[in-house]
Design a protein around this motif. Structure first.
Motif, mmCIF file in Angstrom:
data_model
loop_
_atom_site.group_PDB
_atom_site.id
_atom_site.type_symbol
_atom_site.label_atom_id
_atom_site.label_comp_id
_atom_site.label_asym_id
_atom_site.label_seq_id
_atom_site.Cartn_x
_atom_site.Cartn_y
_atom_site.Cartn_z
ATOM 1 N N GLN A 110 -11.456 16.345 9.233
ATOM 2 C CA GLN A 110 -10.935 17.394 9.228
ATOM 3 C C GLN A 110 -9.358 17.557 9.486
ATOM 4 O OE1 GLN A 110 -11.822 20.286 7.728
ATOM 5 N NE2 GLN A 110 -14.181 20.567 8.222
ATOM 6 N N GLN A 111 -9.084 16.645 10.375
ATOM 7 C CA GLN A 111 -7.628 16.315 10.871
ATOM 8 C C GLN A 111 -6.749 15.457 10.108
ATOM 9 O OE1 GLN A 111 -7.513 14.883 15.024
ATOM 10 N NE2 GLN A 111 -4.901 14.643 14.807
ATOM 11 N N TRP A 112 -7.605 14.632 9.668
ATOM 12 C CA TRP A 112 -6.773 13.423 8.732
ATOM 13 C C TRP A 112 -6.699 13.193 7.378
ATOM 14 C CZ3 TRP A 112 -8.817 9.984 13.087
ATOM 15 C CH2 TRP A 112 -8.370 10.051 14.214
ATOM 16 N N LEU A 113 -8.077 13.742 6.956
ATOM 17 C CA LEU A 113 -8.227 13.466 5.519
ATOM 18 C C LEU A 113 -7.508 14.377 4.549
ATOM 19 C CD1 LEU A 113 -11.906 12.522 5.442
ATOM 20 C CD2 LEU A 113 -10.069 10.967 4.852
ATOM 21 N N PRO A 114 -7.369 15.741 4.888
ATOM 22 C CA PRO A 114 -6.301 16.392 3.813
ATOM 23 C C PRO A 114 -4.860 15.813 3.413
ATOM 24 C CG PRO A 114 -7.705 17.914 5.519
ATOM 25 C CD PRO A 114 -7.882 16.424 5.670
ATOM 26 N N GLY A 115 -4.413 15.479 4.540
ATOM 27 C CA GLY A 115 -3.130 15.055 4.429
ATOM 28 C C GLY A 115 -3.020 13.582 3.639
ATOM 29 N N ILE A 116 -3.927 12.969 3.769
ATOM 30 C CA ILE A 116 -4.174 11.557 3.475
ATOM 31 C C ILE A 116 -4.368 11.626 1.802
ATOM 32 C CG2 ILE A 116 -5.602 9.531 3.299
ATOM 33 C CD1 ILE A 116 -6.040 10.020 6.284
ATOM 34 N N CYS A 117 -5.052 12.672 1.450
ATOM 35 C CA CYS A 117 -5.453 13.049 -0.026
ATOM 36 C C CYS A 117 -4.265 13.660 -0.799
ATOM 37 C CB CYS A 117 -6.621 13.922 -0.042
ATOM 38 S SG CYS A 117 -8.227 13.265 0.544
ATOM 39 N N ARG A 118 -3.502 14.556 -0.189
ATOM 40 C CA ARG A 118 -2.304 14.832 -0.490
ATOM 41 C C ARG A 118 -0.999 13.825 -0.672
ATOM 42 N NH1 ARG A 118 -3.744 19.461 2.505
ATOM 43 N NH2 ARG A 118 -2.365 18.939 4.166
ATOM 44 N N GLY A 119 -1.291 12.637 -0.095
ATOM 45 C CA GLY A 119 -0.286 11.390 -0.011
ATOM 46 C C GLY A 119 0.818 12.031 0.876
ATOM 47 N N GLU A 120 0.552 12.885 1.840
ATOM 48 C CA GLU A 120 1.392 13.409 2.985
ATOM 49 C C GLU A 120 1.417 12.351 4.001
ATOM 50 O OE1 GLU A 120 0.385 17.437 3.900
ATOM 51 O OE2 GLU A 120 0.920 18.013 1.819
ATOM 52 N N SER A 121 0.435 11.786 4.222
ATOM 53 C CA SER A 121 0.051 10.803 5.507
ATOM 54 C C SER A 121 -0.328 9.596 4.728
ATOM 55 C CB SER A 121 -1.131 11.365 6.200
ATOM 56 O OG SER A 121 -0.751 12.678 6.945
ATOM 57 N N ILE A 122 0.566 8.697 4.706
ATOM 58 C CA ILE A 122 0.364 7.339 4.173
ATOM 59 C C ILE A 122 -0.419 6.330 5.074
ATOM 60 C CG2 ILE A 122 1.804 5.208 3.202
ATOM 61 C CD1 ILE A 122 3.566 7.062 2.220
ATOM 62 N N LEU A 123 -1.217 5.564 4.908
ATOM 63 C CA LEU A 123 -2.076 4.831 5.577
ATOM 64 C C LEU A 123 -1.903 3.368 5.600
ATOM 65 C CD1 LEU A 123 -5.617 6.208 4.677
ATOM 66 C CD2 LEU A 123 -4.303 6.745 6.970
ATOM 67 N N SER A 124 -2.034 2.701 6.765
ATOM 68 C CA SER A 124 -1.934 1.329 6.767
ATOM 69 C C SER A 124 -3.052 0.762 7.559
ATOM 70 C CB SER A 124 -0.400 0.781 7.404
ATOM 71 O OG SER A 124 -0.413 0.991 8.699
ATOM 72 N N ILE A 125 -3.539 -0.491 7.331
ATOM 73 C CA ILE A 125 -4.488 -1.011 8.320
ATOM 74 C C ILE A 125 -3.861 -2.172 8.891
ATOM 75 C CG2 ILE A 125 -5.701 -2.279 6.409
ATOM 76 C CD1 ILE A 125 -8.486 -1.630 8.128
ATOM 77 N N ALA A 126 -4.130 -2.491 10.260
ATOM 78 C CA ALA A 126 -3.486 -3.357 11.112
ATOM 79 C C ALA A 126 -4.485 -4.361 11.586
ATOM 80 C CB ALA A 126 -2.481 -2.913 12.040
ATOM 81 N N MET A 127 -4.904 -5.433 10.986
ATOM 82 C CA MET A 127 -5.708 -6.302 11.296
ATOM 83 C C MET A 127 -4.886 -7.480 11.679
ATOM 84 S SD MET A 127 -8.911 -6.009 8.846
ATOM 85 C CE MET A 127 -7.809 -5.793 7.205
ATOM 86 N N THR A 128 -4.033 -8.298 10.788
ATOM 87 C CA THR A 128 -3.408 -9.675 10.947
ATOM 88 C C THR A 128 -2.428 -9.574 12.129
ATOM 89 O OG1 THR A 128 -3.716 -10.011 8.767
ATOM 90 C CG2 THR A 128 -2.247 -11.338 9.836
ATOM 91 N N GLU A 129 -2.540 -10.629 12.760
ATOM 92 C CA GLU A 129 -1.313 -10.778 14.108
ATOM 93 C C GLU A 129 -0.596 -11.907 13.844
ATOM 94 O OE1 GLU A 129 -3.977 -8.276 17.382
ATOM 95 O OE2 GLU A 129 -3.328 -10.491 17.884
ATOM 96 N N PRO A 130 0.488 -12.103 14.450
ATOM 97 C CA PRO A 130 1.297 -13.478 14.318
ATOM 98 C C PRO A 130 0.412 -14.511 14.879
ATOM 99 C CG PRO A 130 2.619 -11.812 15.192
ATOM 100 C CD PRO A 130 1.174 -11.302 15.142
#
Length: 379
Positions: A110-130
């Motif tokens: 409820q907190q995150w998905l509506p803004g994500i779907c509207r393009g207001e909250s852009i997502l990244s996934i941080a896996m790779t490290e130096p």
């Protein structure tokens, strides 16, 4: 609107029409500007959200399209067909958002998905490290429990959407002594104190993709931001990677079709030694090989799309799709650059642009050496 490809329904093809118009109208004219500025403007994200082109697989009650994998596929295919490069919609919608859909609590969704779907909250996934690369078990970013918070320290690199993102799905060690079983996933707002962005990374291709470094210095995040169970992060990552690899393969199949079409048109028009480049047997044979490869990729990819829509795609099959499509496209793309002669080296020509943009496909989603290792395990 009946689809000539049995894996798709009429509703998929209707979305394809919308997506094709969107990319031609809202993306193609701006590509050069995005390349120059190194990112896609936020207005385009918001427009994509309004047109229902983000998060088609997220349930409707959270603002998504409530669709299946086929809807994600047609959007990805139309982006590739338009030659649009560096736009992180698929990463946001089809690779990262599913973690929140599948692992998130009701409150998190409820907190995150509506803004994500509207393009207001852009997502990244941080896996790779130096220094880490594909070896996710060796990550050094830590999240130490302190009361109701985690305190996060570490750094990540090669993060797509990294300079524009609002929410980061962070892979980190909640138990550094436990190896793969010590990895957890935590959602971190990019605006939190202690989160900072490093430089925007200069890549060989895809300059519009805002790939960057992220740093975490004593970042306090509520424990309620963890996705799923503590210590299960590595397993969660492994569950989602097959879809990412299939999406890469799908784009490759479209790219080979597109580049073959462009090259055939070019060599028939280009004059050399009193005829066209098409008149040489070498040209026709190279392009006949590319056509045969294109049909093989399309047949394979459509089969695996069908398997995934039935939730039957295996880790090995996704690895095969990613390995075979990316290696095949690279071989034929190299031939097609050659057939363009000097113009094949000019970035204003789509073939040269593809040459630099698509090289990374053999690295992202797990390098092709990782795919070979996955496949070899089942032999």
């Amino acid at each position: 609107m009946h689809s000539p490809r049995p894996v798709f329904r009429d509703d998929h093809e209707m979305l394809r029409v919308t997506a094709r118009r969107f990319f031609e109208r809202e993306c193609v004219p701006h590509q050069a500007m995005w390349d120059e500025q190194g990112s896609v403007d936020r207005q385009t994200w918001l427009k994509a959200g309004r047109e229902g082109l983000l998060c088609t697989g997220v349930p409707e009650e959270y603002g998504g399209g409530g669709g299946d994998f086929g809807h994600a596929v047609v959007i990805g295919e139309e982006m590739a067909r338009a030659g649009v490069s560096g736009v992180g919609f698929s990463l946001h919608s089809d690779i990262i958002a599913p973690y929140i859909v599948r692992l998130g609590t009701e409150a998190q969704k409820q907190q995150w998905l509506p803004g994500i779907c509207r393009g207001e909250s852009i997502l990244s996934i941080a896996m790779t490290e130096p220094g880490g690369g594909s070896d996710l078990k060796a990550m050094r970013t830590t999240a130490v429990r302190d009361g109701d918070d985690y305190v996060i320290n570490g750094s990540k690199t090669f993060i797509s959407n990294g300079m524009n993102c609002d929410l980061i799905v962070l892979a980190c060690k909640t138990d550094p002594s436990a190896g793969a079983k010590g990895v957890s996933l935590i959602v971190v707002e990019a605006a939190r104190p202690g989160v900072s962005r490093g430089r925007k990374l200069e890549k060989v291709g895809q300059p519009a993709s805002d790939t960057g470094e992220l740093f975490f210095d004593n970042v306090r995040v509520p424990v309620s931001h963890r996705l799923g169970d503590e210590g299960r992060g590595f397993a969660y990552l492994m569950q989602e990677l097959p879809q990412e690899r299939l999406l890469i393969a799908i784009a490759q199949a479209v790219q080979l079709e597109r580049l073959l079409e462009l090259t055939v048109a070019y060599v028939k028009e280009r004059k050399a030694f009193g005829g066209s480049v098409w008149d040489f047997q070498n040209t026709r044979f190279k392009l006949a090989d590319a056509k045969a490869a294109s049909v093989a990729l399309r047949t394979m990819v459509d089969h695996y799309i069908g398997e995934h829509m039935r939730r039957k795609l295996t880790v090995e099959e996704a690895a095969i799709a990613k390995l075979f499509t990316t290696e095949t496209v690279w071989k034929h793309l190299d031939d097609m650059v050659q057939l363009h002669g000097g113009y094949g080296y000019m970035l204003e020509y789509p073939i040269a642009r593809a040459f630099v943009d698509l090289r990374v496909s053999r690295v992202v989603g797990g390098s092709n050496e990782v795919q070979r290792d996955l496949i070899a395990r089942s032999l």
